[in-house]
Design a protein around this motif. Sequence first.
Motif, PDB file in Angstrom:
ATOM      1  N   UNK A   7       0.832  -1.204   0.000  1.00  0.00           N
ATOM      2  CA  UNK A   7       0.000   0.000   0.000  1.00  0.00           C
ATOM      3  C   UNK A   7       0.864   1.252   0.000  1.00  0.00           C
ATOM      4  N   UNK A   8       1.893   1.259   0.804  1.00  0.00           N
ATOM      5  CA  UNK A   8       2.780   2.414   0.897  1.00  0.00           C
ATOM      6  C   UNK A   8       3.412   2.728  -0.458  1.00  0.00           C
ATOM      7  N   UNK A   9       3.856   1.700  -1.162  1.00  0.00           N
ATOM      8  CA  UNK A   9       4.429   1.913  -2.485  1.00  0.00           C
ATOM      9  C   UNK A   9       3.412   2.489  -3.453  1.00  0.00           C
ATOM     10  N   UNK A  10       2.172   2.050  -3.352  1.00  0.00           N
ATOM     11  CA  UNK A  10       1.127   2.560  -4.244  1.00  0.00           C
ATOM     12  C   UNK A  10       0.835   4.026  -3.989  1.00  0.00           C
ATOM     13  N   UNK A  11       1.005   4.474  -2.749  1.00  0.00           N
ATOM     14  CA  UNK A  11       0.696   5.864  -2.422  1.00  0.00           C
ATOM     15  C   UNK A  11       1.680   6.835  -3.060  1.00  0.00           C
ATOM     16  N   UNK A  12       2.860   6.362  -3.446  1.00  0.00           N
ATOM     17  CA  UNK A  12       3.838   7.243  -4.080  1.00  0.00           C
ATOM     18  C   UNK A  12       3.279   7.845  -5.359  1.00  0.00           C
ATOM     19  N   UNK A  13       2.495   7.081  -6.117  1.00  0.00           N
ATOM     20  CA  UNK A  13       2.074   7.474  -7.456  1.00  0.00           C
ATOM     21  C   UNK A  13       1.203   8.710  -7.517  1.00  0.00           C
ATOM     22  N   UNK A  14      -0.013   8.751  -6.928  1.00  0.00           N
ATOM     23  CA  UNK A  14      -0.610   7.617  -6.231  1.00  0.00           C
ATOM     24  C   UNK A  14      -1.165   6.610  -7.222  1.00  0.00           C
TER      25      UNK A  14
END
Length: 509
Positions: free
Chosen positions: A301-308
């Motif tokens: 989830x944390x990695x996905x929020x980078x984009x988001x």
Amino acid sequence: MRRPVLILTLLLTLAVPLLPVAPAAAARSIAWAPCPQDPTAECGTLTVPIDWNKPGGETFQLALARRTATDPAARIGSLVVNPGGPGGSGVDAVLENDFGFTPEITSRFDVVGFDPRGVARSHPITCSLELAVQAPDPLSLKNQADFEAMLAHNERYRQDCRARTGPLFDHVHTGNVVRDVDALRAALGDDKLTYYGISYGTLIGQQYAERYPKRVRALALDSNMDHSLGTTAFLDTESWTSQDSFNEFVAWCDRTASCALHGRDIRALWKELLARAERGELHLPGQPEQKLSKLSLIGQAFGAFYGPYFKELAEFLAALESGAQNAKAILTPPAAARQEVINDPTFVFCQDYDVPVRDYREWARHLRRSAAIAPDMLVSAAAHPITIACAGSPAAPNPQHRLRVDGTPTLLLGNALHDPATGYPWAVNAARQIGREARLLTYEGWGHGIYGRGNCPTTAIDQYLVSVTAPGKGARCPAVPPSELTGQRATRPAPGPVPGLPGWTYVGS
């Protein structure tokens, strides 16, 4: 902590061969040649000391790449760039045009990337992968005996990395990187530095401004670190911003009919998935042999929020619930055929931050505080693992302090309101510490890094870099919906290491 690059930047990649240590060079220059990977760019190296306090001692080669200005007649100079991490490769970022600079920048600047000391091609910190993946899960420590076993593992791992890496191991902190950058500025022939750094790269810019205020032309600092925080404040703020991004994901799904979880109680589903992960019942789609721990699920989830990457995260969670095998993960685990060694720039962070945790009771208190602040995410997938990875380390040679910047031109700090890794309060605090030299640009949207998120922040940063004209005080840019960002900037972190999850990598776009 950048996609590149986390926090949070914090991180592991497959190692590249070490460059031999050479005698100190009498003068520093760069011999540019077409890059083997892409002849349209130029590559080179710069010889710098391993220990800047011993400039006549052993040296290493700082790896460089540049794309020259497309309009030589309009050329201003060099724009030095860094993609964060720690562990992000500036060479790769230039070769792959990772920043997505507009023609306003590429026509007027030679864009120059470097791999910081200890990273990628610049004498990487090299460690045993076998030891790396034996690291205890920081969420699974149950008592003081577990905590002491973790400290013992950290010491074995640290000594392995030091032995494999050599003398550079103890000299990879950002204070030394700043001196490398100044040597690079001089070798490029620029009287003053023009710089764009994102995430952990902002720490390089902040500390350059402290050390060399009269050598600054323009520093654009995107998604800012706050190098003044102790252990509790670091973990608390990282927990808060991680939860804030989760809240924004839930709100997006609630109002977006195309979300795979639209109309669902996402928090209840997430809680059940965390429980299944803790029981060892979750696996990566299409990889039944690869279990997802609670921390690695949080990391997805944390990695996905980078984009988001909200749409893809919803599809991934729906696949985990149903057992479907067609969802694409945001992070991937260590390769089945493991390499003997990896590049682990985690130790850059450990030399920049003193984040001591004395014993299990103190760690348990931190986890309880974090869970109260972040009832869904529980922890930051960057900050908590890297804090434990640094436990037992020697005192940091470049420890936290309030910024002391005096006499520079205006510095432009940019940040998203809903950044999962370098939270908006960090940028506000960094700007406050810098004082009158700082100008904060607020992007009212999501994700990590604001350049390329629509016309407003991109134009503001371009104008600043070209003319050193910062936006007005209190400047804000409206959010661009995630669905409208496709093609304007990468919606995932670039392929690369994940803070605190040994051997895991971001999949990339």
